[in-house]
Design a protein around this motif. Structure first.
Motif, PDB file in Angstrom:
ATOM      1  N   ASN A  65     131.707 -21.904  52.349  1.00  0.00           N
ATOM      2  CA  ASN A  65     130.565 -22.241  53.066  1.00  0.00           C
ATOM      3  C   ASN A  65     129.773 -21.043  52.217  1.00  0.00           C
ATOM      4  O   ASN A  65     128.665 -20.090  52.278  1.00  0.00           O
ATOM      5  N   LEU A  66     129.012 -22.435  51.149  1.00  0.00           N
ATOM      6  CA  LEU A  66     127.520 -21.751  50.768  1.00  0.00           C
ATOM      7  C   LEU A  66     126.204 -21.322  51.677  1.00  0.00           C
ATOM      8  O   LEU A  66     125.650 -20.787  51.225  1.00  0.00           O
ATOM      9  N   TYR A  67     126.534 -21.911  52.747  1.00  0.00           N
ATOM     10  CA  TYR A  67     125.679 -21.885  53.753  1.00  0.00           C
ATOM     11  C   TYR A  67     125.510 -20.795  54.796  1.00  0.00           C
ATOM     12  O   TYR A  67     124.785 -20.642  55.364  1.00  0.00           O
ATOM     13  N   GLY A  68     126.685 -19.916  54.589  1.00  0.00           N
ATOM     14  CA  GLY A  68     126.397 -18.889  55.749  1.00  0.00           C
ATOM     15  C   GLY A  68     126.813 -17.736  55.099  1.00  0.00           C
ATOM     16  O   GLY A  68     127.164 -17.197  55.211  1.00  0.00           O
ATOM     17  N   VAL A  69     126.328 -17.981  53.234  1.00  0.00           N
ATOM     18  CA  VAL A  69     126.428 -16.760  52.714  1.00  0.00           C
ATOM     19  C   VAL A  69     125.322 -15.527  53.621  1.00  0.00           C
ATOM     20  O   VAL A  69     124.008 -15.589  53.227  1.00  0.00           O
ATOM     21  N   GLN A  70     125.998 -14.214  53.592  1.00  0.00           N
ATOM     22  CA  GLN A  70     124.886 -13.455  54.213  1.00  0.00           C
ATOM     23  C   GLN A  70     124.754 -12.456  53.647  1.00  0.00           C
ATOM     24  O   GLN A  70     125.685 -11.609  52.636  1.00  0.00           O
ATOM     25  N   ARG A  71     123.456 -12.401  53.192  1.00  0.00           N
ATOM     26  CA  ARG A  71     123.220 -11.339  51.969  1.00  0.00           C
ATOM     27  C   ARG A  71     121.713 -10.651  53.405  1.00  0.00           C
ATOM     28  O   ARG A  71     120.884 -10.971  53.385  1.00  0.00           O
ATOM     29  N   LYS A  72     121.328  -9.663  52.254  1.00  0.00           N
ATOM     30  CA  LYS A  72     120.323  -8.868  52.421  1.00  0.00           C
ATOM     31  C   LYS A  72     118.661  -9.130  52.487  1.00  0.00           C
ATOM     32  O   LYS A  72     118.797 -10.532  51.669  1.00  0.00           O
ATOM     33  N   ALA A  73     117.929  -9.475  53.979  1.00  0.00           N
ATOM     34  CA  ALA A  73     117.215 -10.383  54.085  1.00  0.00           C
ATOM     35  C   ALA A  73     115.080  -9.666  53.474  1.00  0.00           C
ATOM     36  O   ALA A  73     114.879  -8.535  53.926  1.00  0.00           O
ATOM     37  N   ASP A  74     115.453 -10.152  52.112  1.00  0.00           N
ATOM     38  CA  ASP A  74     114.325  -9.886  51.110  1.00  0.00           C
ATOM     39  C   ASP A  74     113.656 -10.679  51.142  1.00  0.00           C
ATOM     40  O   ASP A  74     112.134 -10.653  51.119  1.00  0.00           O
ATOM     41  N   LYS A  75     114.404 -11.860  51.323  1.00  0.00           N
ATOM     42  CA  LYS A  75     113.243 -13.162  50.741  1.00  0.00           C
ATOM     43  C   LYS A  75     113.615 -14.300  52.183  1.00  0.00           C
ATOM     44  O   LYS A  75     114.472 -14.583  52.127  1.00  0.00           O
ATOM     45  N   ILE A  76     112.280 -14.225  52.296  1.00  0.00           N
ATOM     46  CA  ILE A  76     112.346 -15.212  54.223  1.00  0.00           C
ATOM     47  C   ILE A  76     111.080 -16.026  53.761  1.00  0.00           C
ATOM     48  O   ILE A  76     110.618 -16.255  53.030  1.00  0.00           O
ATOM     49  N   LEU A  77     111.940 -17.342  54.368  1.00  0.00           N
ATOM     50  CA  LEU A  77     110.838 -18.360  54.427  1.00  0.00           C
ATOM     51  C   LEU A  77     111.051 -18.862  56.083  1.00  0.00           C
ATOM     52  O   LEU A  77     111.888 -19.003  56.514  1.00  0.00           O
ATOM     53  N   LEU A  78     109.747 -19.359  55.921  1.00  0.00           N
ATOM     54  CA  LEU A  78     109.019 -19.192  57.829  1.00  0.00           C
ATOM     55  C   LEU A  78     108.886 -20.568  57.400  1.00  0.00           C
ATOM     56  O   LEU A  78     107.851 -21.076  57.129  1.00  0.00           O
ATOM     57  N   ILE A  79     109.764 -21.617  58.571  1.00  0.00           N
ATOM     58  CA  ILE A  79     109.069 -22.428  58.282  1.00  0.00           C
ATOM     59  C   ILE A  79     107.746 -22.735  60.292  1.00  0.00           C
ATOM     60  O   ILE A  79     109.185 -23.004  60.948  1.00  0.00           O
ATOM     61  N   ALA A  80     106.903 -23.102  60.010  1.00  0.00           N
ATOM     62  CA  ALA A  80     105.984 -23.617  61.180  1.00  0.00           C
ATOM     63  C   ALA A  80     106.029 -25.450  61.006  1.00  0.00           C
ATOM     64  O   ALA A  80     105.560 -25.528  60.408  1.00  0.00           O
ATOM     65  N   ILE A  81     106.133 -25.525  62.822  1.00  0.00           N
ATOM     66  CA  ILE A  81     106.239 -26.057  62.699  1.00  0.00           C
ATOM     67  C   ILE A  81     105.130 -26.657  64.044  1.00  0.00           C
ATOM     68  O   ILE A  81     105.354 -26.885  64.977  1.00  0.00           O
ATOM     69  N   THR A  82     104.178 -27.086  63.128  1.00  0.00           N
ATOM     70  CA  THR A  82     102.843 -27.214  64.240  1.00  0.00           C
ATOM     71  C   THR A  82     102.891 -29.483  64.010  1.00  0.00           C
ATOM     72  O   THR A  82     103.633 -30.052  64.071  1.00  0.00           O
ATOM     73  N   SER A  83     100.900 -29.624  64.683  1.00  0.00           N
ATOM     74  CA  SER A  83     100.962 -31.497  64.852  1.00  0.00           C
ATOM     75  C   SER A  83      99.918 -31.306  63.753  1.00  0.00           C
ATOM     76  O   SER A  83      99.186 -30.528  62.987  1.00  0.00           O
ATOM     77  N   ASN A  84      99.782 -32.394  63.443  1.00  0.00           N
ATOM     78  CA  ASN A  84      98.315 -33.121  62.404  1.00  0.00           C
ATOM     79  C   ASN A  84      97.245 -33.130  63.654  1.00  0.00           C
ATOM     80  O   ASN A  84      96.134 -32.607  63.157  1.00  0.00           O
ATOM     81  N   LYS A  85      97.552 -33.148  64.921  1.00  0.00           N
ATOM     82  CA  LYS A  85      96.529 -32.947  65.341  1.00  0.00           C
ATOM     83  C   LYS A  85      95.641 -32.483  66.619  1.00  0.00           C
ATOM     84  O   LYS A  85      96.869 -31.874  66.564  1.00  0.00           O
ATOM     85  N   GLY A  86      94.863 -31.965  66.833  1.00  0.00           N
ATOM     86  CA  GLY A  86      94.898 -30.721  67.722  1.00  0.00           C
ATOM     87  C   GLY A  86      94.380 -31.594  69.214  1.00  0.00           C
ATOM     88  O   GLY A  86      95.042 -32.951  69.472  1.00  0.00           O
ATOM     89  N   LEU A  87      93.656 -30.955  70.485  1.00  0.00           N
ATOM     90  CA  LEU A  87      93.607 -31.086  71.519  1.00  0.00           C
ATOM     91  C   LEU A  87      94.851 -31.395  72.486  1.00  0.00           C
ATOM     92  O   LEU A  87      95.219 -32.444  72.994  1.00  0.00           O
ATOM     93  N   CYS A  88      95.248 -30.645  71.975  1.00  0.00           N
ATOM     94  CA  CYS A  88      96.453 -30.608  72.754  1.00  0.00           C
ATOM     95  C   CYS A  88      97.239 -28.546  73.204  1.00  0.00           C
ATOM     96  O   CYS A  88      97.871 -28.338  73.208  1.00  0.00           O
ATOM     97  N   GLY A  89      96.167 -28.173  73.766  1.00  0.00           N
ATOM     98  CA  GLY A  89      96.336 -27.436  74.416  1.00  0.00           C
ATOM     99  C   GLY A  89      96.487 -25.932  73.704  1.00  0.00           C
ATOM    100  O   GLY A  89      96.203 -25.677  72.119  1.00  0.00           O
ATOM    101  N   ALA A  90      97.585 -25.033  73.961  1.00  0.00           N
ATOM    102  CA  ALA A  90      98.803 -23.750  73.202  1.00  0.00           C
ATOM    103  C   ALA A  90      99.203 -24.037  72.141  1.00  0.00           C
ATOM    104  O   ALA A  90      99.731 -23.236  71.931  1.00  0.00           O
ATOM    105  N   PHE A  91      99.344 -25.289  72.155  1.00  0.00           N
ATOM    106  CA  PHE A  91     101.030 -25.890  71.497  1.00  0.00           C
ATOM    107  C   PHE A  91     101.064 -25.352  70.492  1.00  0.00           C
ATOM    108  O   PHE A  91     102.107 -24.496  69.467  1.00  0.00           O
ATOM    109  N   ASN A  92      99.812 -25.370  69.184  1.00  0.00           N
ATOM    110  CA  ASN A  92      99.374 -24.954  68.092  1.00  0.00           C
ATOM    111  C   ASN A  92      99.240 -23.521  67.607  1.00  0.00           C
ATOM    112  O   ASN A  92      99.905 -22.542  66.336  1.00  0.00           O
ATOM    113  N   ALA A  93      98.291 -23.221  68.956  1.00  0.00           N
ATOM    114  CA  ALA A  93      98.294 -22.117  68.636  1.00  0.00           C
ATOM    115  C   ALA A  93      98.929 -20.505  67.888  1.00  0.00           C
ATOM    116  O   ALA A  93      99.256 -19.738  67.954  1.00  0.00           O
TER     117      ALA A  93
END
Length: 289
Positions: A65-93
């Protein structure tokens, strides 16, 4: 007290704003219905597939299982999913705030070394986070055609980077859709695939059909792509729910403000008429003398 012309100008401005917010509310409500149907249909399938995948990884050897390899978490990727438009309250914030919490909290050491990358999906996250974080790119065009094929292409590139060792851990930060008025801020581990222990520490004995290799090569990548697509649909539905709620409140506030302005206008108009009558009466009295 403001004069009558200023009050009329404000009333006209608020009326136009109310028309815009009411129209945006209706548009978001129409889009929400379609987005809600999509997430409701895919969620049971995606959740069950993810559950099977999590249990399946316990029956596999780490090399299988190449996608289940547990390694020391040294290099991290965070994926922030927001919107292209505003006027939606605290959704993006809320998403942007959670990215800051992660980089200043559990990933503070990695962030200081420059080992935390942020991938922004949506213009709102990109415009804010690029000022303070290491943003490696943005995928605003996904919303132009939010399909499984387009999302799968992005998921495949992220999965390939994990297998190559560019990242040790990948997390999704998005708003999970509950209903039109409630969105749940969610931080979900995308890679490596987490293994769920069976109850009473009993490992399930799986029979692989047609064979283990084909399952690993086909089911696991498909499950990861489905998980990513579900997060995108969740965020998309949450965006329209948040915008509909925000525009509904804005329309109600405009109605209240119009009521106050009309009352103020009538008071000012009545005061002006009273002054004019007093001036006429005073003039008449002066002529009579």
């Amino acid at each position: 007290m403001a004069n009558l012309k200023e009050i009329r100008t404000r009333i006209s401005s608020v009326q136009k704003t109310k028309q815009v917010t009411a129209a945006m509310k209706m548009v978001s409500a129409a889009k929400l219905k379609k987005a809600q149907d999509a997430i409701v249909q895919i969620r049971p399938y995606a959740d069950k597939l993810h559950e099977i995948l999590s249990n399946l990884t316990g029956s596999l050897n780490p090399d299988d299982n190449l996608y289940g390899v547990q390694r020391k978490a040294d290099k991290i990727l965070l994926i922030a999913i927001t919107s292209n438009k505003g006027l939606c309250g605290a959704f993006n914030a809320n998403v942007i705030k959670q990215i800051n919490v992660l980089t200043e909290g559990i990933y503070a050491d990695q962030n200081q070394k420059g080992h935390v990358d942020v991938l922004c999906i949506g213009k709102q996250a990109n415009e804010i986070l690029k000022k303070t974080h290491k943003v490696i790119g943005e995928r605003n065009s996904l919303y132009d055609d939010l399909s499984f094929e387009n999302v799968s292409a992005l998921a495949e590139s992220i999965m390939a980077e994990f297998v190559e060792g560019k990242y040790d851990k990948v997390e999704l930060v998005y708003n999970q859709f509950k209903n039109a008025g409630v969105q749940i801020l969610t931080t979900e581990q995308f890679l490596p695939v987490q293994h769920e222990e069976e109850e009473n520490n009993v490992q399930a004995d799986y029979i692989f059909e047609p064979n283990k290799e084909e399952i690993v090569q086909d089911l696991i990548p498909k499950s990861l792509k489905t998980q990513f697509f579900k997060a995108m649909l969740d965020s998309f539905a949450s965006e329209h729910g948040a915008r509909m709620t925000a525009m509904h409140k804005a329309t109600d506030n405009a109605s209240d403000l119009l009521q106050d302005l009309n009352l103020t206008y009538n008071k000012a108009r009545q005061a002006a008429i009273t002054n004019e009558i007093l001036e006429i009466v005073s003039g008449a009295n002066a002529l009579a003398q």
